[in-house]
Design a protein around this motif. Structure first.
Motif, PDB file in Angstrom:
ATOM      1  N   GLU A 102       4.428  -3.075   8.213  1.00 60.26           N
ATOM      2  CA  GLU A 102       3.349  -2.209   8.693  1.00 60.26           C
ATOM      3  C   GLU A 102       2.930  -1.208   7.635  1.00 60.26           C
ATOM      4  N   ASP A 103       3.884  -0.627   6.925  1.00 55.59           N
ATOM      5  CA  ASP A 103       3.560   0.378   5.908  1.00 55.59           C
ATOM      6  C   ASP A 103       4.600   0.332   4.793  1.00 55.59           C
ATOM      7  N   VAL A 104       4.239  -0.346   3.699  1.00 53.71           N
ATOM      8  CA  VAL A 104       5.179  -0.517   2.587  1.00 53.71           C
ATOM      9  C   VAL A 104       5.492   0.796   1.885  1.00 53.71           C
ATOM     10  N   THR A 105       4.642   1.798   2.050  1.00 56.68           N
ATOM     11  CA  THR A 105       4.884   3.076   1.369  1.00 56.68           C
ATOM     12  C   THR A 105       6.046   3.841   1.993  1.00 56.68           C
ATOM     13  N   THR A 106       6.498   3.420   3.167  1.00 61.76           N
ATOM     14  CA  THR A 106       7.629   4.088   3.819  1.00 61.76           C
ATOM     15  C   THR A 106       8.938   3.347   3.605  1.00 61.76           C
ATOM     16  N   LEU A 107       8.890   2.230   2.895  1.00 60.59           N
ATOM     17  CA  LEU A 107      10.086   1.402   2.697  1.00 60.59           C
ATOM     18  C   LEU A 107      10.858   1.820   1.453  1.00 60.59           C
ATOM     19  N   PRO A 108      12.177   1.593   1.461  1.00 58.33           N
ATOM     20  CA  PRO A 108      12.955   1.826   0.238  1.00 58.33           C
ATOM     21  C   PRO A 108      12.474   0.879  -0.870  1.00 58.33           C
ATOM     22  N   ALA A 109      12.564   1.331  -2.093  1.00 58.40           N
ATOM     23  CA  ALA A 109      12.087   0.537  -3.235  1.00 58.40           C
ATOM     24  C   ALA A 109      12.770  -0.823  -3.324  1.00 58.40           C
ATOM     25  N   ASP A 110      14.020  -0.934  -2.849  1.00 54.29           N
ATOM     26  CA  ASP A 110      14.702  -2.234  -2.940  1.00 54.29           C
ATOM     27  C   ASP A 110      14.252  -3.198  -1.839  1.00 54.29           C
ATOM     28  N   THR A 111      13.519  -2.712  -0.841  1.00 55.56           N
ATOM     29  CA  THR A 111      12.990  -3.586   0.215  1.00 55.56           C
ATOM     30  C   THR A 111      11.638  -4.168  -0.203  1.00 55.56           C
ATOM     31  N   PHE A 112      10.767  -3.327  -0.733  1.00 55.10           N
ATOM     32  CA  PHE A 112       9.475  -3.779  -1.256  1.00 55.10           C
ATOM     33  C   PHE A 112       9.381  -3.255  -2.677  1.00 55.10           C
ATOM     34  N   LEU A 113       9.624  -4.145  -3.632  1.00 52.41           N
ATOM     35  CA  LEU A 113       9.806  -3.756  -5.028  1.00 52.41           C
ATOM     36  C   LEU A 113       8.553  -3.198  -5.705  1.00 52.41           C
ATOM     37  N   ARG A 114       7.399  -3.392  -5.106  1.00 61.39           N
ATOM     38  CA  ARG A 114       6.149  -2.882  -5.675  1.00 61.39           C
ATOM     39  C   ARG A 114       5.577  -1.730  -4.852  1.00 61.39           C
ATOM     40  N   ALA A 115       6.440  -1.026  -4.114  1.00 59.62           N
ATOM     41  CA  ALA A 115       5.991   0.058  -3.227  1.00 59.62           C
ATOM     42  C   ALA A 115       5.262   1.154  -3.996  1.00 59.62           C
ATOM     43  N   ASP A 116       5.722   1.469  -5.197  1.00 62.78           N
ATOM     44  CA  ASP A 116       5.062   2.520  -5.977  1.00 62.78           C
ATOM     45  C   ASP A 116       3.652   2.111  -6.387  1.00 62.78           C
ATOM     46  N   VAL A 117       3.473   0.840  -6.729  1.00 63.79           N
ATOM     47  CA  VAL A 117       2.147   0.343  -7.107  1.00 63.79           C
ATOM     48  C   VAL A 117       1.252   0.279  -5.867  1.00 63.79           C
ATOM     49  N   ALA A 118       1.822  -0.116  -4.726  1.00 67.08           N
ATOM     50  CA  ALA A 118       1.061  -0.132  -3.475  1.00 67.08           C
ATOM     51  C   ALA A 118       0.543   1.268  -3.156  1.00 67.08           C
ATOM     52  N   ALA A 119       1.391   2.262  -3.300  1.00 66.70           N
ATOM     53  CA  ALA A 119       0.993   3.646  -3.020  1.00 66.70           C
ATOM     54  C   ALA A 119      -0.140   4.080  -3.957  1.00 66.70           C
ATOM     55  N   LYS A 120      -0.066   3.679  -5.212  1.00 72.07           N
ATOM     56  CA  LYS A 120      -1.091   4.032  -6.202  1.00 72.07           C
ATOM     57  C   LYS A 120      -2.481   3.553  -5.762  1.00 72.07           C
ATOM     58  N   TYR A 121      -2.536   2.379  -5.118  1.00 72.58           N
ATOM     59  CA  TYR A 121      -3.811   1.795  -4.697  1.00 72.58           C
ATOM     60  C   TYR A 121      -4.090   1.959  -3.201  1.00 72.58           C
ATOM     61  N   GLY A 122      -3.252   2.707  -2.522  1.00 70.41           N
ATOM     62  CA  GLY A 122      -3.473   2.968  -1.102  1.00 70.41           C
ATOM     63  C   GLY A 122      -3.148   1.806  -0.186  1.00 70.41           C
TER      64      GLY A 122
END
Length: 154
Positions: A102-122
């Motif tokens: 539902e929201d990868v920006t709330t997941l630990p980095a080891d669960t969704f490895l590109r979470a920081d990049v996802a956050a950068k692009y919303g």
């Protein structure tokens, strides 16, 4: 035999690892997604790599206005490689079972490895499924509560 590596018949490898832009556009349209990425298994390197992506034109214009750049979450996928079983992409490839977040920006980095990049692009919601011998990934800037797309044909 006896190996945990995926076995792909050579004669049909080309067929299984092809995807065309129309299929990516269709996946975005059906799901209301702002991007689609197809991940294929590179037998020589033993990894999954992004081989094609799509962003609707309105999303590209939005990104350009927001960042001043032509890069997107989908185009940045080419920087990543996943071994089968590693990360969400590798997990879907190995298990052939869809995953959705539902929201990868709330997941630990080891669960969704590109979470920081996802956050950068919303990017918030992401869904992936095994498709054409690889992994088809879509996502959106909105939070999805339903992931019917993972059960569709595209």
């Amino acid at each position: 035999f006896g190996s945990s590596e995926p076995c792909i018949p050579q004669a049909s490898a080309e067929k299984h690892f092809t995807m065309d832009k129309t299929q990516l556009q269709q996946a975005c349209a059906e799901a209301g997604a702002v991007y689609a990425v197809f991940w294929a298994f590179d037998q020589a390197k033993g990894v999954l790599k992004a081989t094609m992506h799509y962003n609707p034109p309105e999303r590209l214009a939005q990104i350009k206005a927001m960042t001043g750049s032509d890069t997107s979450f989908a185009s940045e996928a080419y920087k990543y490689e996943f071994t089968p079983g590693k990360g969400a992409v590798g997990q879907v490839y190995s298990t052939k079972e869809p995953v959705s977040f539902e929201d990868v920006t709330t997941l630990p980095a080891d669960t969704f490895l590109r979470a920081d990049v996802a956050a950068k692009y919303g990017i918030k919601s992401v869904a992936m499924k095994f498709f054409n011998g690889g992994v088809l990934e879509i996502g959106n800037t909105d939070v999805w509560s339903s992931f019917d797309w993972v059960n569709s044909d595209v």
